[in-house]
Motif scaffolding. Structure first.
Motif, PDB file in Angstrom:
ATOM      1  N   UNK A   1       0.675  -1.742  -0.209  1.00 17.57           N
ATOM      2  CA  UNK A   1      -0.053  -0.105   0.200  1.00 17.57           C
ATOM      3  C   UNK A   1       0.783   1.591   0.253  1.00 17.57           C
ATOM      4  N   UNK A   2       2.230   0.984  -0.307  1.00 18.37           N
ATOM      5  CA  UNK A   2       2.810   2.579   0.238  1.00 18.37           C
ATOM      6  C   UNK A   2       3.006   3.440  -0.516  1.00 18.37           C
ATOM      7  N   UNK A   3       2.041   3.312  -1.911  1.00 20.34           N
ATOM      8  CA  UNK A   3       2.330   4.249  -2.738  1.00 20.34           C
ATOM      9  C   UNK A   3       0.890   5.002  -2.815  1.00 20.34           C
ATOM     10  N   UNK A   4       0.014   4.943  -1.822  1.00 18.81           N
ATOM     11  CA  UNK A   4      -0.875   5.595  -1.361  1.00 18.81           C
ATOM     12  C   UNK A   4      -0.126   6.305  -0.582  1.00 18.81           C
ATOM     13  N   UNK A   5       1.041   6.166   0.333  1.00 22.87           N
ATOM     14  CA  UNK A   5       1.293   7.692   1.413  1.00 22.87           C
ATOM     15  C   UNK A   5       2.671   8.358   0.767  1.00 22.87           C
ATOM     16  N   UNK A   6       2.623   9.758   1.318  1.00 20.69           N
ATOM     17  CA  UNK A   6       2.479  11.320   1.172  1.00 20.69           C
ATOM     18  C   UNK A   6       3.841  10.669   1.283  1.00 20.69           C
ATOM     19  N   UNK A   7       4.852   9.693   1.900  1.00 19.55           N
ATOM     20  CA  UNK A   7       6.038   9.570   1.780  1.00 19.55           C
ATOM     21  C   UNK A   7       6.415   7.877   1.540  1.00 19.55           C
ATOM     22  N   UNK A   8       6.702   7.502   0.659  1.00 20.94           N
ATOM     23  CA  UNK A   8       6.702   6.078   0.989  1.00 20.94           C
ATOM     24  C   UNK A   8       8.035   5.400   1.901  1.00 20.94           C
ATOM     25  N   UNK A   9       8.859   5.789   1.811  1.00 23.22           N
ATOM     26  CA  UNK A   9      10.361   5.612   2.305  1.00 23.22           C
ATOM     27  C   UNK A   9      10.030   5.673   3.864  1.00 23.22           C
ATOM     28  N   UNK A  10       9.083   7.134   4.501  1.00 24.77           N
ATOM     29  CA  UNK A  10       9.424   7.492   5.763  1.00 24.77           C
ATOM     30  C   UNK A  10       7.990   6.362   6.181  1.00 24.77           C
ATOM     31  N   UNK A  11       7.130   5.846   5.255  1.00 22.06           N
ATOM     32  CA  UNK A  11       5.984   5.481   5.771  1.00 22.06           C
ATOM     33  C   UNK A  11       6.474   3.588   5.660  1.00 22.06           C
ATOM     34  N   UNK A  12       7.792   3.061   5.155  1.00 27.23           N
ATOM     35  CA  UNK A  12       8.030   1.758   5.082  1.00 27.23           C
ATOM     36  C   UNK A  12       9.243   1.960   6.341  1.00 27.23           C
ATOM     37  N   UNK A  13       9.693   2.679   6.611  1.00 24.47           N
ATOM     38  CA  UNK A  13      10.592   2.871   7.679  1.00 24.47           C
ATOM     39  C   UNK A  13       9.546   2.902   9.547  1.00 24.47           C
ATOM     40  N   UNK A  14       8.275   3.308   9.332  1.00 23.59           N
ATOM     41  CA  UNK A  14       7.356   3.513  10.717  1.00 23.59           C
ATOM     42  C   UNK A  14       6.798   2.307  10.600  1.00 23.59           C
ATOM     43  N   UNK A  15       7.078   1.366   9.679  1.00 22.71           N
ATOM     44  CA  UNK A  15       6.066   0.013   9.846  1.00 22.71           C
ATOM     45  C   UNK A  15       6.842  -0.832  10.509  1.00 22.71           C
ATOM     46  N   UNK A  16       8.205  -0.655   9.567  1.00 27.62           N
ATOM     47  CA  UNK A  16       8.824  -1.489  10.704  1.00 27.62           C
ATOM     48  C   UNK A  16       9.052  -1.021  11.547  1.00 27.62           C
ATOM     49  N   UNK A  17       9.843   0.056  12.101  1.00 28.66           N
ATOM     50  CA  UNK A  17       9.483   0.856  14.271  1.00 28.66           C
ATOM     51  C   UNK A  17       8.188   0.880  14.626  1.00 28.66           C
ATOM     52  N   UNK A  18       7.134   0.639  13.540  1.00 25.88           N
ATOM     53  CA  UNK A  18       5.832   0.702  14.837  1.00 25.88           C
ATOM     54  C   UNK A  18       5.755   0.383  16.224  1.00 25.88           C
ATOM     55  N   UNK A  19       6.002  -0.635  16.096  1.00 23.93           N
ATOM     56  CA  UNK A  19       5.453  -1.705  17.436  1.00 23.93           C
ATOM     57  C   UNK A  19       7.382  -1.904  18.098  1.00 23.93           C
ATOM     58  N   UNK A  20       8.269  -0.295  17.685  1.00 22.86           N
ATOM     59  CA  UNK A  20       9.251  -1.253  18.678  1.00 22.86           C
ATOM     60  C   UNK A  20      10.020  -1.037  19.774  1.00 22.86           C
ATOM     61  N   UNK A  21       8.269  -0.342  20.735  1.00 20.93           N
ATOM     62  CA  UNK A  21       8.528   0.162  21.733  1.00 20.93           C
ATOM     63  C   UNK A  21       7.911  -0.984  22.464  1.00 20.93           C
TER      64      UNK A  21
END
Length: 197
Positions: free
Chosen positions: A76-96
Motif C-alpha cells: 500500500x505504500x504508493x498511497x502514502x505521502x512519503x513511501x520511505x518514511x511510511x515503510x520505516x514507520x511500518x518496520x519500527x511501529x512496535x519497537x516500544x
C-alpha cells in the motif's frame, strides 16, 4: 561514527523496504546476522522474544506481527505521502513493545508502546544520521499508530487534534490499516470499514 557493517545493514534494509514487494523475506534472514544483535538493531531483535496476547495476535511474537505489517505496508505504500518514511514507520511501529509488555491480571499488555516506540524510533534513525525532518515524520507515525483503535473503540486515549497536527491523516490511517491487517485471522473488510470511520 557508525561501524561500516552496521551502516551497510541499515542501507540494505532501507533498500528492501523501498523496493521489495515482501520485505519480510529479507528482514527475517537479516535478523539472523551478527549485526542484528548490536545496537540499535537489537531493539528490533527483542521483538522476537516479545509475546503478544493470543486473542489479538494469534500470529505470535511482536516480530511475526511486524513482518506481516511491513508486507501489508509494501502493498500500500504508493498511497502514502512519503513511501520511505511510511515503510520505516511500518518496520519500527512496535519497537516500544519489548519495554512496554507486561502481564497484568493474567493478560499480556503493551500499554504506551506507541509513546515509548516513538522515542526509540527516533534514537534508531538518528544513530544512522537521518535528517531531523525524516526522523520526526517516522517517529510521529510510530507515536500515533494506535489512534485508529482508540477512535473506533471510543477510548479516552484518543487525541485527534494533536495527532492531526503532527501527522498526515491519510498516512496514519494507512499505517493503522496495515497494523490491523498484519495479524493472524484479520477481517480485511471490517478493518477497512474501521479505517473509513
Amino acid at each position: 561514527m557508525v561501524a561500516d557493517n552496521l551502516y551497510s545493514l541499515y542501507k540494505e534494509i532501507d533498500h528492501c523496504l523501498n523496493l521489495d514487494s515482501k520485505p519480510s523475506c529479507f528482514l527475517d534472514k537479516a535478523s539472523e546476522r551478527a549485526e542484528f544483535a548490536k545496537h540499535p538493531f537489537n531493539m528490533l531483535l527483542k521483538l522476537k522474544d516479545t509475546k503478544q496476547s493470543p486473542k489479538y495476535h494469534p500470529e505470535g511474537s511482536a516480530w511475526n506481527h511486524t513482518l506481516m505489517v511491513v508486507d501489508e505496508a509494501a502493498a500500500r505504500k504508493e498511497k502514502s505521502t512519503n513511501k520511505r518514511g511510511f515503510m520505516w514507520a511500518a518496520l519500527l511501529h512496535d519497537i516500544g513493545k519489548p519495554l512496554a509488555t507486561k502481564i497484568r491480571k493474567g493478560k499480556i499488555t503493551a500499554y504506551d508502546h506507541d509513546r515509548i516506540g516513538a522515542k526509540l524510533a527516533q534514537e534508531f534513525l538518528m544513530f544512522f544520521g537521518e535528517d531531523e525532518k525524516f526522523v520526526k515524520e517516522v517517529s510521529s507515525l510510530v507515536r500515533w499508530h494506535m489512534q485508529i483503535l482508540y477512535v473506533t473503540k471510543n477510548l479516552p486515549f484518543k487525541k485527534i487534534e494533536q495527532m492531526k497536527s503532527e501527522v498526515d491523516i491519510g498516512d496514519i490511517a494507512l499505517l493503522g490499516l496495515c497494523d490491523r491487517l498484519g495479524r493472524g485471522g484479520a477481517d480485511k473488510k471490517l478493518e477497512e470499514e474501521n479505517i473509513e470511520k
